[in-house]
Design an enzyme around this catalytic site. Structure first.
Site, short mmCIF file in Angstrom:
data_model
loop_
_atom_site.label_atom_id
_atom_site.label_comp_id
_atom_site.label_asym_id
_atom_site.label_seq_id
_atom_site.Cartn_x
_atom_site.Cartn_y
_atom_site.Cartn_z
N TYR A 24 0.83 -1.19 0.00
CA TYR A 24 0.00 0.00 0.00
C TYR A 24 0.88 1.25 0.00
CZ TYR A 24 -3.49 -3.37 1.50
OH TYR A 24 -4.30 -4.46 1.58
N LYS A 25 0.36 2.31 -0.58
CA LYS A 25 1.06 3.58 -0.56
C LYS A 25 0.84 4.27 0.77
CE LYS A 25 0.49 4.33 -5.54
NZ LYS A 25 -0.11 5.21 -6.56
N THR A 26 1.88 4.80 1.35
CA THR A 26 1.76 5.52 2.61
C THR A 26 2.02 7.00 2.35
OG1 THR A 26 4.09 5.12 3.07
CG2 THR A 26 2.53 3.56 3.98
N ALA A 276 -3.00 5.19 1.75
CA ALA A 276 -3.68 5.29 0.47
C ALA A 276 -3.55 3.98 -0.27
CB ALA A 276 -3.10 6.44 -0.35
#
Length: 654
Positions: A24-26, A276
């Site tokens: 996941y995008k952080t 995100a």
């Protein structure tokens, strides 16, 4: 090999997005604390809680908040940047001791104590020493005799964000002060500060105020800070603003500052990490009708994850950089990456695929959320929510007007109590799923502070194999008096305002893991036992519901006695030993029961070998087979077929 700094990674800090271990995008965050140093800020004040007779200055409390936040971010958000800027100090400093001075820039009475960067262990120790050691604090926390210019402070913050975090999606400036009118009636100074604040917002920097009321004067933000604190931010349009506590309500107090209980809780509410899952994904409402949305994971189980190895053999812990080499089994030759092929076993053959063919096998199309129909909300059962949901929010980057269309769809689903069925591919090479698109209402607490924003949720629907049917059982209903008294007990044990907040009950094993890492990194003493906030408060439970529980136990005994009295009585009469002896005298003598002689291990061996020679091992009982296998040191677990197979293998080997 080991890295000298166990925390800092300058190359990774320059990237705009980070992909964590779950894919996941952080959203990385850059937070700069701007703490005012004045006579009133360094003067100790009593706590608002009368039970705690502790006095501490607002400046020290703010430094402790910055220290605790830095301590927390090192482990939970290791890519975030945190800095501490003291303004209103007698000394001025705008450079790192380990670096060259930043040109000829001069900001009078601004002291950059900790530069905006990924925190290192040394910086955490220095900030802790400043917050706890009065000797070191006296040298730095000396207020200036001249009034500091807020335009200078904001311009200094501008330079820090521009040079250290130019590509970060989230940049915030925390201003902690008790002076609600720093420039008085000086219009030129106020105008200059307003211009500098506008420059920060144009860069995407959010300014958040933590006002502190003085004992004789309540903080009034309308005098100055309403002109520089904007209600909205250009880069926060897409982000869900959940858990945003009201800063004024949480950090001001008529009878003094509530130190960590106020400032720290309010700051932590603004430091909740956003994960995100996807950005600017098309949401297809109909043919050639798309809007863009961004998805977030608001609920995700946190578990201890080891991302590296730490070497403890030196003077201080250091991160180990591992190197992996593929070696051929037969020749011990180093195998290059280009020589490695992946294959699947089909029958007795190995079917190999190229990387391009593997990607094509997993490709089900571009990421998309496609609405394929609508159903009544009542058609979605509660048990269908078996995976974590995704919260989606409109984005204006790809399709202008997405927010307006998203809002119309959201209101329509709420009004008609409908749920949308969607074809959902979260990201590239991900398996598609069918999901339920549900509109969620805004949720606020008792102070009208938003806890969850209005938006829509995507709940992945389970397949038939994912749901297990419960066995049919017939339950007996308890008597009404027991139900009524138990209802009173449950009411007494409910949480205040019937609200469960997971943020107040951290995972004890995860916190213990973090606490050990913190002790190793900061050279602290290892803790003796973890702090577990999930342990029930037995004294409070006994105080609130103890008498009701005892009353319920008495009622249970009463109901049991009543039920036993009305139960049908058995016609069978238990015979005593004398009755059985008398009956035996009248009956003719019967032959004694033959008792089968127990055979020892040698007898069992003979029986098993004899039946093995005849091919009739299946006639043996499971107990005999287990006894034979145990005697010969073989495993006795499994079904009878497994036991027979082991016995045959043993006897054939002999």
């Amino acid at each position: 090999m080991a890295d000298e700094n166990p925390f800092r990674d300058d190359e990774a800090a320059e990237e705009e997005e980070e992909i964590d271990e779950t894919g996941y995008k952080t959203v990385k965050d850059a937070v700069l604390f701007a703490i005012e140093i004045s006579d009133s800020m360094i003067t100790p004040r009593p706590l608002s809680d009368p039970k705690k007779k502790v006095v501490e200055s607002p400046a020290t409390a703010a430094l402790k908040c910055a220290y605790h936040l830095m301590q927390q971010r090192i482990i939970s958000n290791p890519r975030d940047m945190i800095g501490v800027l003291l303004y209103g100090t007698q000394a001025s400093k705008f450079y790192d001791e380990d670096e060259n001075s930043r040109g000829d820039l001069s900001y009078p009475h601004c002291y950059l104590f900790t530069d905006l960067d990924v925190p290192s262990a040394r910086e955490v120790k220095d900030l802790r020493a400043l917050a706890e050691d009065e000797g070191a604090a006296r040298e730095v926390l000396v207020p200036s005799k001249e009034r500091v210019s807020m335009a200078n402070v904001l311009f200094c913050a501008n330079q820090i964000f521009t040079s250290k975090a130019p590509n970060f999606l989230s940049r915030r400036l925390f201003i902690v002060t008790d002076n609600d009118n720093p420039h008085g009636d000086n219009k030129s100074q106020r105008s200059a500060a307003t211009v500098r604040a506008k420059d920060l917002y144009d860069l995407g920097v959010v300014i958040e105020l933590f006002p502190i009321s003085q004992p004789e004067h309540e903080f009034d933000s309308s005098k100055f800070y309403d002109d520089i604190i904007y209600k909205a931010s250009p880069n926060d349009v897409e982000a869900p603003a959940y858990l945003q506590a009201d800063s004024k309500a949480s950090t001001t107090s008529r009878d003094g500052i509530s130190l960590l209980n106020g400032l720290l809780s309010s700051i932590n509410s603004r430091s909740v990490p956003r994960r995100a899952h996807f950005s600017n994904m098309p949401l297809e409402i109909g043919p050639n009708f798309k809007i863009s949305v961004t998805g977030y994971l608001l609920f995700k189980r946190q578990e201890p994850a080891r991302s590296c190895y730490v070497w403890l053999g030196g003077e201080k812990p250091e991160i180990v950089k591992g190197v992996t080499t593929q070696i051929a089994d037969d020749t011990a030759r180093t195998v290059e990456k280009s020589e490695i092929r992946k294959a699947y076993k089909f029958g007795n053959e190995q079917i190999s695929f190229t990387p391009e063919e593997q990607k094509a096998l997993r490709n089900f199309g571009d990421p998309v959320i496609r609405i394929i129909g609508f159903k009544p909300l009542s058609a979605l059962p509660f048990w269908a929510n078996v995976k974590h949901p995704f919260f989606i929010y409109p984005s204006e980057e790809d399709y202008v007007g997405s927010t307006r269309v998203f809002s119309a769809l959201h209101q329509k689903l709420l009004k008609d109590q409908k749920v949308g069925l969607v074809w959902f591919i979260p990201r590239k090479n991900a398996a598609p799923v069918l999901g339920a698109l549900i509109a969620g209402e805004e949720k606020v607490d008792e102070n009208d502070v938003q806890k969850f924003p209005p938006g829509m949720w995507i709940i992945p629907l389970p397949f038939a194999d994912d749901v297990r049917q419960n066995p049919e059982t017939s339950l007996n209903v308890a008597p009404e008096p027991l139900i009524d008294q138990m209802r009173t007990i449950i009411q007494q044990l409910q949480l205040p305002k019937a609200m469960y907040e997971p943020q107040k009950y951290p995972n004890p094993s995860l916190q213990w893991h973090y606490r050990i890492l913190q002790a190793l990194a900061l050279d602290e003493d290892l803790p003796e036992k973890p702090e577990d906030k999930t342990v029930p408060k037995y004294r409070q439970i006994d105080k609130r519901a103890g008498d009701y529980v005892l009353s319920w136990a008495d009622e249970l005994e009463k109901q049991y006695a009543t039920t036993s009295a009305h139960a049908p009585q058995s016609t069978l009469v238990k015979r005593t030993a004398k009755d059985r002896a008398a009956e035996t005298d009248d009956l003719p003598s019967r032959p004694a029961k033959k008792v089968k002689a127990e055979s020892g291990p040698e007898g069992v061996d003979e029986d098993v070998r004899r039946l093995f020679e005849k091919g009739s091992l299946s006639k043996l009982t499971v107990a005999t087979l287990k006894e034979f296998l145990t005697a010969h040191g073989r495993s006795a677990a499994g079904k009878k077929a497994d036991l027979l197979e082991r016995v045959e293998e043993f006897l054939e080997s002999k």
